[in-house]
Design an enzyme around this catalytic site. Structure first.
Site, PDB file in Angstrom:
ATOM      1  N   ARG A 229      23.867  -7.128  -8.191  1.00 24.43           N
ATOM      2  CA  ARG A 229      23.131  -6.065  -7.499  1.00 24.43           C
ATOM      3  C   ARG A 229      22.305  -5.354  -8.832  1.00 24.43           C
ATOM      4  O   ARG A 229      22.402  -5.475 -10.035  1.00 24.43           O
ATOM      5  CB  ARG A 229      24.308  -5.050  -7.135  1.00 24.43           C
ATOM      6  CG  ARG A 229      24.764  -5.129  -5.973  1.00 24.43           C
ATOM      7  CD  ARG A 229      24.038  -5.099  -4.472  1.00 24.43           C
ATOM      8  NE  ARG A 229      24.434  -5.359  -3.413  1.00 24.43           N
ATOM      9  CZ  ARG A 229      24.438  -6.322  -2.857  1.00 24.43           C
ATOM     10  NH1 ARG A 229      23.669  -7.236  -3.246  1.00 24.43           N
ATOM     11  NH2 ARG A 229      25.178  -6.360  -1.420  1.00 24.43           N
ATOM     12  N   HIS A 277      15.817 -10.707  -2.920  1.00 22.61           N
ATOM     13  CA  HIS A 277      17.335 -10.534  -2.361  1.00 22.61           C
ATOM     14  C   HIS A 277      17.554 -11.528  -1.007  1.00 22.61           C
ATOM     15  O   HIS A 277      17.647 -11.093  -0.169  1.00 22.61           O
ATOM     16  CB  HIS A 277      17.222  -9.270  -1.864  1.00 22.61           C
ATOM     17  CG  HIS A 277      18.769  -8.586  -1.775  1.00 22.61           C
ATOM     18  ND1 HIS A 277      19.320  -7.285  -2.176  1.00 22.61           N
ATOM     19  CD2 HIS A 277      19.891  -9.403  -1.502  1.00 22.61           C
ATOM     20  CE1 HIS A 277      20.943  -7.718  -1.853  1.00 22.61           C
ATOM     21  NE2 HIS A 277      21.324  -8.893  -1.311  1.00 22.61           N
TER      22      HIS A 277
END
Ligand code: NDP
Ligand code: OXD
Length: 314
Positions: A229, A277
């Site tokens: 993340r 992502h």
């Protein structure tokens, strides 16, 4: 009637609501599927299938029996300060997700290892030159996070010959991988690592963990690959470490702010690769199978398939 509420703040997922409705109906016709904002009477909602639910939404469902995450990470659920306590949470775990992550990790570790960024530059300059290429056994790849995704990637990195070490919160055994754990094991882990790969979940412990001090513990010239993340990285510190040459290159799939703002310096840094992502993604059909399985389990009084521990936050 058992009722599922579907909520996603992602356009990619949210724009396919009809697909989700039809696919859930194929596998569980008796389930009523409602998509936010057409939730109807909130007291009728038994299950919520969510990605980044707006704060307070889950707390407004008084009879919720389980929260089902549309992703492997659950930080998007714990980010809600009003998250109802005691409602089980299930997250995505499946082989396809691990396979996708493995592909992305191997692609970028090999690219760093074989100096592909420099060969791309040489090609642009039409220069025919070979660069020093140690073999995989001479390169130490350090994988942070040895769970479903990191453990699988670490095993496959070892299988193609890298010297692989891993770091987790508690002791873990992964074939072919020398394992470190906890804060006590971190310094030794970083000191050996040439290519650092992070597949860590976002928790209070991992937030802003990768800062100037952390990066300084890697050997000079080490590189960094992040699929965990973005909020784990102090991006200004990473840029400074790249500019000083302490970190030779970085491949980043996740960012403090997503989508990455067009003005962000990471887009144009000569030694940064950006992917949006996409390292691993949920196979929607497999996810629907897991959702149906979770609902069937809870209805018969059993635990969800992949329970998240709220105390650990992942
Ligand atoms: P798991 O829960 O299976 O594994 C998490 C691993 O991280 C475990 O080994 C755990 O340690 C370790 N860990 C957690 N906290 C710490 C800590 N404070 N210190 C050291 N180690 C820690 O998760 P998954 O492998 O399924 O997923 C990991 C993450 O990958 C997700 O949370 C998400 O953020 C990210 N992800 C990214 C995607 C992308 O496309 N970029 C796609 C999917 C997921 P222990 O073994 O002791 O529990
Ligand atoms: C994630 C996912 O958690 O894509 O990042 O599942």
């Amino acid at each position: 009637m058992t009722t599922l509420l579907f909520y996603s703040d992602s356009d990619d997922i949210g724009s396919r609501v009809d697909w989700w409705r039809d696919t859930v109906a194929e596998q569980m016709p008796e389930l009523e599927f409602r998509a936010w904002p057409d939730a109807g009477d909130l007291a009728e909602i038994d299950y919520a299938l969510v990605w980044k639910p707006e704060p307070g939404l889950l707390a407004s469902l008084p009879n919720l029996k389980a929260i089902l995450s549309l992703g492997a990470g659950v930080d998007h659920i714990f980010a809600d300060p009003q998250l109802p306590q005691g409602v089980p949470i299930s997250r995505v775990v499946n082989e396809n997700m691990a396979l996708r992550m493995r592909e992305w990790v191997l692609l970028h570790v090999l690219s760093h290892h074989r100096r592909q960024r420099e060969y791309d530059q040489l090609q642009r300059a039409r220069v025919w030159r070979d660069l020093e290429q140690p073999h995989a056994g001479e390169r130490c790849v350090g994988v942070m996070g040895l769970g479903e995704l990191g453990g699988d990637s670490a095993r496959h990195l070892a299988a193609i010959g890298f010297d692989v070490i891993g770091w987790s919160r508690s002791p873990r055994e992964v074939p072919g991988v020398r394992a470190f754990h906890g804060r006590d094991g971190l310094k030794a882990f970083l000191a050996e690592t040439d290519i650092l790969v992070s597949v860590l979940p976002l928790t209070p412990e991992t937030t802003d963990m990768i800062d100037a001090d952390f990066l300084s513990r890697l050997p000079r010239g080490a590189s960094f690959i992040n699929a965990g993340r973005g909020q784990q990285v102090v991006e200004a510190d990473l840029l400074a470490a790249l500019d000083s040459g302490h970190i030779s290159e970085a491949t980043l799939d996740v960012f403090q702010t997503e989508p990455l703002p067009v003005t962000d310096p990471l887009w144009t840094h000569p030694r940064v690769t950006v992917t949006p992502h996409i390292a691993a993604f949920t196979d929607p059909r497999a996810l629907v199978r897991q959702v149906v399985e979770d609902i069937r389990r809870v209805e018969r009084g059993a635990e969800v398939t992949n329970p998240v521990d709220p105390a650990r936050g992942y």
